[in-house]
Write a protein that holds these residues in place. Structure first.
Motif, PDB file in Angstrom:
ATOM      1  N   ASP A 186       0.807  -1.221   0.000  1.00  0.00           N
ATOM      2  CA  ASP A 186       0.000   0.000   0.000  1.00  0.00           C
ATOM      3  C   ASP A 186       0.837   1.266   0.000  1.00  0.00           C
ATOM      4  O   ASP A 186       0.316   2.355  -0.261  1.00  0.00           O
ATOM      5  N   ALA A 187       2.137   1.137   0.287  1.00  0.00           N
ATOM      6  CA  ALA A 187       3.032   2.297   0.275  1.00  0.00           C
ATOM      7  C   ALA A 187       4.455   1.795   0.204  1.00  0.00           C
ATOM      8  O   ALA A 187       4.756   0.667   0.617  1.00  0.00           O
ATOM      9  N   MET A 188       5.354   2.647  -0.321  1.00  0.00           N
ATOM     10  CA  MET A 188       6.757   2.248  -0.486  1.00  0.00           C
ATOM     11  C   MET A 188       7.660   3.385  -0.037  1.00  0.00           C
ATOM     12  O   MET A 188       7.502   4.535  -0.457  1.00  0.00           O
ATOM     13  N   LEU A 189       8.594   3.062   0.831  1.00  0.00           N
ATOM     14  CA  LEU A 189       9.662   3.976   1.222  1.00  0.00           C
ATOM     15  C   LEU A 189      10.949   3.471   0.597  1.00  0.00           C
ATOM     16  O   LEU A 189      11.294   2.296   0.744  1.00  0.00           O
ATOM     17  N   ALA A 197      21.282  11.163   0.907  1.00  0.00           N
ATOM     18  CA  ALA A 197      20.649  11.256   2.221  1.00  0.00           C
ATOM     19  C   ALA A 197      19.179  11.640   2.115  1.00  0.00           C
ATOM     20  O   ALA A 197      18.300  10.948   2.567  1.00  0.00           O
ATOM     21  N   GLY A 198      18.900  12.760   1.485  1.00  0.00           N
ATOM     22  CA  GLY A 198      17.512  13.175   1.324  1.00  0.00           C
ATOM     23  C   GLY A 198      16.892  13.511   2.659  1.00  0.00           C
ATOM     24  O   GLY A 198      17.430  13.261   3.717  1.00  0.00           O
ATOM     25  N   GLY A 199      15.714  14.063   2.629  1.00  0.00           N
ATOM     26  CA  GLY A 199      14.997  14.368   3.851  1.00  0.00           C
ATOM     27  C   GLY A 199      13.682  13.638   3.865  1.00  0.00           C
ATOM     28  O   GLY A 199      13.324  12.945   2.926  1.00  0.00           O
ATOM     29  N   ARG A 200      12.950  13.812   4.900  1.00  0.00           N
ATOM     30  CA  ARG A 200      11.652  13.164   4.981  1.00  0.00           C
ATOM     31  C   ARG A 200      10.740  13.712   3.889  1.00  0.00           C
ATOM     32  O   ARG A 200      10.595  14.918   3.734  1.00  0.00           O
ATOM     33  N   GLY A 201      10.139  12.822   3.146  1.00  0.00           N
ATOM     34  CA  GLY A 201       9.227  13.241   2.087  1.00  0.00           C
ATOM     35  C   GLY A 201       9.908  13.630   0.801  1.00  0.00           C
ATOM     36  O   GLY A 201       9.252  14.064  -0.135  1.00  0.00           O
ATOM     37  N   ALA A 202      11.214  13.457   0.698  1.00  0.00           N
ATOM     38  CA  ALA A 202      11.916  13.822  -0.532  1.00  0.00           C
ATOM     39  C   ALA A 202      11.476  12.913  -1.661  1.00  0.00           C
ATOM     40  O   ALA A 202      11.242  11.723  -1.477  1.00  0.00           O
ATOM     41  N   ALA A 203      11.329  13.482  -2.865  1.00  0.00           N
ATOM     42  CA  ALA A 203      10.961  12.732  -4.079  1.00  0.00           C
ATOM     43  C   ALA A 203       9.698  11.915  -3.861  1.00  0.00           C
ATOM     44  O   ALA A 203       9.671  10.712  -4.053  1.00  0.00           O
ATOM     45  N   GLU A 240      11.580   6.301  11.046  1.00  0.00           N
ATOM     46  CA  GLU A 240      10.607   7.078  11.817  1.00  0.00           C
ATOM     47  C   GLU A 240       9.191   6.870  11.265  1.00  0.00           C
ATOM     48  O   GLU A 240       8.235   6.681  12.018  1.00  0.00           O
ATOM     49  N   VAL A 241       9.069   6.891   9.940  1.00  0.00           N
ATOM     50  CA  VAL A 241       7.765   6.648   9.317  1.00  0.00           C
ATOM     51  C   VAL A 241       7.292   5.233   9.618  1.00  0.00           C
ATOM     52  O   VAL A 241       6.128   5.007   9.963  1.00  0.00           O
ATOM     53  N   ALA A 242       8.199   4.269   9.475  1.00  0.00           N
ATOM     54  CA  ALA A 242       7.832   2.866   9.716  1.00  0.00           C
ATOM     55  C   ALA A 242       7.396   2.639  11.158  1.00  0.00           C
ATOM     56  O   ALA A 242       6.499   1.836  11.433  1.00  0.00           O
ATOM     57  N   SER A 289      16.026   0.683  16.077  1.00  0.00           N
ATOM     58  CA  SER A 289      14.616   0.915  15.749  1.00  0.00           C
ATOM     59  C   SER A 289      13.725  -0.272  16.100  1.00  0.00           C
ATOM     60  O   SER A 289      12.513  -0.123  16.271  1.00  0.00           O
ATOM     61  N   GLY A 290      14.319  -1.464  16.173  1.00  0.00           N
ATOM     62  CA  GLY A 290      13.546  -2.670  16.428  1.00  0.00           C
ATOM     63  C   GLY A 290      12.760  -3.159  15.226  1.00  0.00           C
ATOM     64  O   GLY A 290      11.968  -4.101  15.330  1.00  0.00           O
TER      65      GLY A 290
END
Length: 328
Positions: A186-189, A197-203, A240-242, A289-290
């Protein structure tokens, strides 16, 4: 016939002639020159000769690494994988060389039940692996048809996925598309590696199967259009998103994220020491993160021809650490 050259058996459709079959095979497998070995009333037997000039592999350490670290010969590398389930937790861990076998590992994993909860793919890889495989769609979205003949792959039967993978229909960068087409994720990171490196939400994009394109093909779209959300970011942001994601998680790691040296467009200047540092930092972040203990499936690919064989010993230590957290 060269022992390393594959031979395929193509079912003979009514009225089919050899020249049409050869043309279809050449269209599907661009790196092969089909040569007819023989035929029966039901089957064509075709040798798939490489169109490339035989030469030593770019990675001179590859064959020795496969033998020393895994005890396998060069001819076994493409299809080698290990898939293990933990009966207590239901989690699955898979180690493979070619990344294409991740699709088999995801199929019928014990914790991936159709319970209405969404599934997130966290893909750590130098590539997005959103290529289109040589598969045709079926009316049943969990089934895909072979480009030739009448064979069917269903995501409910890992044996069919294994068969299609070993026949080259899926490809090392085409294993995510069937999951998108079947609405299994349903979603892909996407974490391309430490250099990006990028930031959160990049691309941020949306991805989905392109309509009426013959073979299934992933289309990257603007987020305003329907599709599965795709976000490219660094590992810390992805974790963090996961962490806040309420659903199933697939943790998918390709070691070329840390050193993509032998890719045609790879990061050839990345030194072994830098790659080892990046791998250690990623292991530390993942452990803290576990996530490996929460993911329904954790897959690790060594990617021969991309990630250097000289680092396989350390890469297997990384993989074993992920395995211990996943199913240990």
């Amino acid at each position: 016939m060269n022992a390393s050259t594959p031979v395929v058996a193509v079912p003979r459709a009514a009225g089919a002639d050899a020249s049409a079959v050869m043309a279809d095979l050449a269209r599907i497998f661009h790196d092969r020159a089909p040569q007819l070995l023989g035929e029966t009333a039901r089957t064509f037997f075709v040798e798939m000769v490489s169109v490339h000039v035989a030469r030593a592999p770019a990675d001179a350490d590859l064959t020795r690494a496969a033998l020393d670290q895994l005890g396998i010969a060069a001819g076994e590398m493409a299809n080698w994988r290990q898939i293990e389930d933990d009966p207590a937790s239901g989690r699955r861990f898979a180690l493979m060389l070619e990344h294409t076998h991740a699709l088999e590992a995801w199929c019928r994993a014990p914790l991936l039940k159709d319970d209405g909860r969404p599934t997130l793919l966290l893909h750590i890889d130098a590539h997005d692996d959103l290529n289109g495989p040589s598969l045709l769609p079926d009316a049943d979205r969990r089934k895909y048809l072979a480009p030739l003949g009448s064979d069917v792959m269903t995501l409910d039967d890992p044996k069919t996925v294994r068969r299609f993978a070993t026949r080259g229909y899926i490809g090392i960068g085409g294993f995510i598309a069937p999951m998108i087409g079947s609405a299994a994720i349903d979603a892909m990171l996407h974490v391309p590696g430490p250099a990006q490196a990028g930031g959160r939400g990049a691309a941020s994009l949306a991805i989905g199967l392109a309509p009426d394109s013959g073979f299934i093909r992933v289309e990257k779209q603007n987020c305003a259009r329907p599709g599965i959300p795709y976000h490219r970011m660094n590992l810390a942001a992805a974790l963090e998103v996961a962490h806040s994601f309420d659903g199933h998680i697939l943790l998918d790691i390709d070691l070329d994220a840390f050193c993509n040296r032998y890719d045609t467009h790879g990061d050839s200047e990345v030194q072994d020491a830098d790659a080892l540092i990046a791998m250690a930092e990623a292991a530390q972040l993942l452990t803290a993160s576990g996530l490996p203990r929460r993911a329904a499936v954790t897959t690790v690919a060594l990617s021969p021809g991309f990630f250097p064989g000289s680092l396989w010993r350390e890469a297997l230590r990384f993989a074993n650490a992920m395995r211990a957290q996943s199913i240990g």
